[in-house]
Design an enzyme around this catalytic site. Structure first.
Site, PDB file in Angstrom:
ATOM      1  N   LYS A  70       3.674  22.400  45.259  1.00  0.00           N
ATOM      2  CA  LYS A  70       2.974  21.496  44.506  1.00  0.00           C
ATOM      3  C   LYS A  70       1.795  21.718  43.938  1.00  0.00           C
ATOM      4  O   LYS A  70       0.626  21.252  44.692  1.00  0.00           O
ATOM      5  CB  LYS A  70       3.451  20.245  44.837  1.00  0.00           C
ATOM      6  CG  LYS A  70       3.041  19.060  43.878  1.00  0.00           C
ATOM      7  CD  LYS A  70       3.173  17.814  44.301  1.00  0.00           C
ATOM      8  CE  LYS A  70       2.851  16.533  42.975  1.00  0.00           C
ATOM      9  NZ  LYS A  70       2.854  15.091  43.723  1.00  0.00           N
ATOM     10  N   SER A 125       5.304  12.735  40.100  1.00  0.00           N
ATOM     11  CA  SER A 125       4.325  13.700  39.389  1.00  0.00           C
ATOM     12  C   SER A 125       4.780  15.269  39.924  1.00  0.00           C
ATOM     13  O   SER A 125       4.220  16.121  39.671  1.00  0.00           O
ATOM     14  CB  SER A 125       2.935  13.647  40.024  1.00  0.00           C
ATOM     15  OG  SER A 125       2.895  13.523  41.482  1.00  0.00           O
ATOM     16  N   SER A 149       6.738   9.921  43.731  1.00  0.00           N
ATOM     17  CA  SER A 149       6.489  11.158  42.848  1.00  0.00           C
ATOM     18  C   SER A 149       7.501  12.248  43.332  1.00  0.00           C
ATOM     19  O   SER A 149       7.525  13.394  42.510  1.00  0.00           O
ATOM     20  CB  SER A 149       5.099  11.504  42.913  1.00  0.00           C
ATOM     21  OG  SER A 149       4.242  10.732  42.371  1.00  0.00           O
TER      22      SER A 149
END
Length: 375
Positions: A70, A125, A149
């Site tokens: 990520k 996210s 997220s």
């Protein structure tokens, strides 16, 4: 595996925009190193992943598995996966500047799209991570979960998303609200991540005893979810009950929590007033008390993962996508999103499983049993 993953990324990412960077040359080099270690055999295995050991296949359980990390700074969180033989192939998209509530992703080629409907967001996210896994570009992608997220994009992209117990694994988040997590195509994939990163002292909850006792709540007592995600999640619960995976129980008191939104916002904001922080700690303490009472009589709490279907790229509506997830960033409980079917818009929805602190293996056991029902 790595070369094939890179080929898939090259073909699909111009449309999906799941990656900000692809490390093709480095990934192929690392894959070659892992192959050499595996071929060396038990007595000769040595190299950059920890020196000599009982055999490459034993101490490189993820040998050659392509992993997406990520964001541009995600390699630090992926160190245990790389030590297990995984190969980082690239950095996944996260929201760009000015994207409220982290529900978008911005890849190198543009905004990240939901693989089921390009006009919808994948959530965030960990947007690119969920898309990369859902589209079959990689089997595993790391994430971090500060308010949902990992779990929200997992639900909206139809994959498994696990948030670890807050504080159990290293995190760069100064507030303590965020915890590392993973997105995987299956519960078995997520379990492989958990075995690689979990502390040796973590209790093993992966025993096959079923059913597991569970409490269902459509709204946690404060959220206003839409009817369809509630119905899809409840149908998934009913399938688990019918199959003997879980047994619903009636708690001593309904699972009614205080809305954690003001507390989360106060804890997140370094400029929060002392009065706001004091109120946040009171909300946290009261919700912790209510959750402790619930988990004294049940092993799991089940809810929808997200209160709405995936919204368009123009932005969310009045209901935050985090409405059913961020309570467990404040409380620190581990939680997992499991695919729960598809809405009338053609997009996936999720079933949210929450467990007592430190019982990630329980979540993965139930998720694996749920997957076997649909196979």
């Amino acid at each position: 595996m790595v070369a094939e993953a890179l080929e898939r990324i090259e073909r699909a990412d111009p449309v999906l925009c799941a990656f900000t960077e692809v490390w093709a040359e480095e990934a192929l080099r690392r894959a070659g190193e892992v192959d050499t270690l595996v071929e060396a055999g038990p007595s000769r295995s040595s190299g950059p992943f920890g020196g000599e050991g009982p055999g490459a296949r034993a101490w490189l359980p993820l040998a050659g598995v392509p992993v997406a990390v990520k964001g541009q700074h995600g390699l630090r969180a992926a160190v245990p996966l790389l030590a297990a033989g995984g190969v980082a192939v690239g950095a996944t998209a996260v929201p760009g500047p000015g994207t409220a509530w982290q529900t978008w992703g911005l890849g190198a080629r543009g905004r990240t799209v939901n693989p089921w409907r390009a006009d919808r967001t994948p959530g965030g996210s960990s947007a690119g991570a969920a898309v990369a896994v859902a589209a079959g570009l990689v089997p595993l992608a790391t994430g971090s979960d500060g308010a949902g997220s990992v779990r929200i994009p997992a639900a909206w992209c139809g994959v498994v998303g696990l948030k670890a117990t807050n504080g159990l694994l290293p995190s760069r988040d100064r507030t303590g609200l965020a915890a590392p997590g993973v997105l995987g195509r299956t519960a078995a994939d997520a379990a492989a991540w958990w075995r690689a990163v979990s502390p040796p002292t973590t209790a093993d909850d992966a025993r096959p005893s079923l059913p597991r006792t569970a409490v269902w709540s459509p709204d946690l007592g404060f959220a206003g979810p839409d009817p369809e995600p509630v119905a899809l999640a409840r149908a998934a619960v009913d399938r688990l009950v019918d199959a003997g995976v879980v047994r619903l129980v009636r708690p001593p008191a309904p699972p009614l929590l205080l809305d954690p939104a003001p507390a989360w916002l106060a804890l997140r904001d370094p400029g929060s007033a002392p009065a706001a922080l004091a109120e946040a700690h009171l909300v946290r303490a009261e919700n912790n008390r209510r959750l402790a009472r619930l988990f004294a009589g049940a092993e799991l709490l089940l809810t929808p993962t997200a209160p709405t279907a995936p919204h368009g790229h123009e932005g969310p509506g009045d209901v935050y996508s985090t409405a059913l997830t961020w309570a467990f960033n404040v409380s620190g409980h581990p939680a997992l999103s499991l695919p729960a079917g598809f809405g009338t818009d053609g997009c996936p929805a999720g079933l949210h499983l929450v467990a007592p602190h430190g019982r990630e293996a329980l979540l993965l056991t139930v998720a694996g049993a749920a997957e076997r029902l649909s196979s």
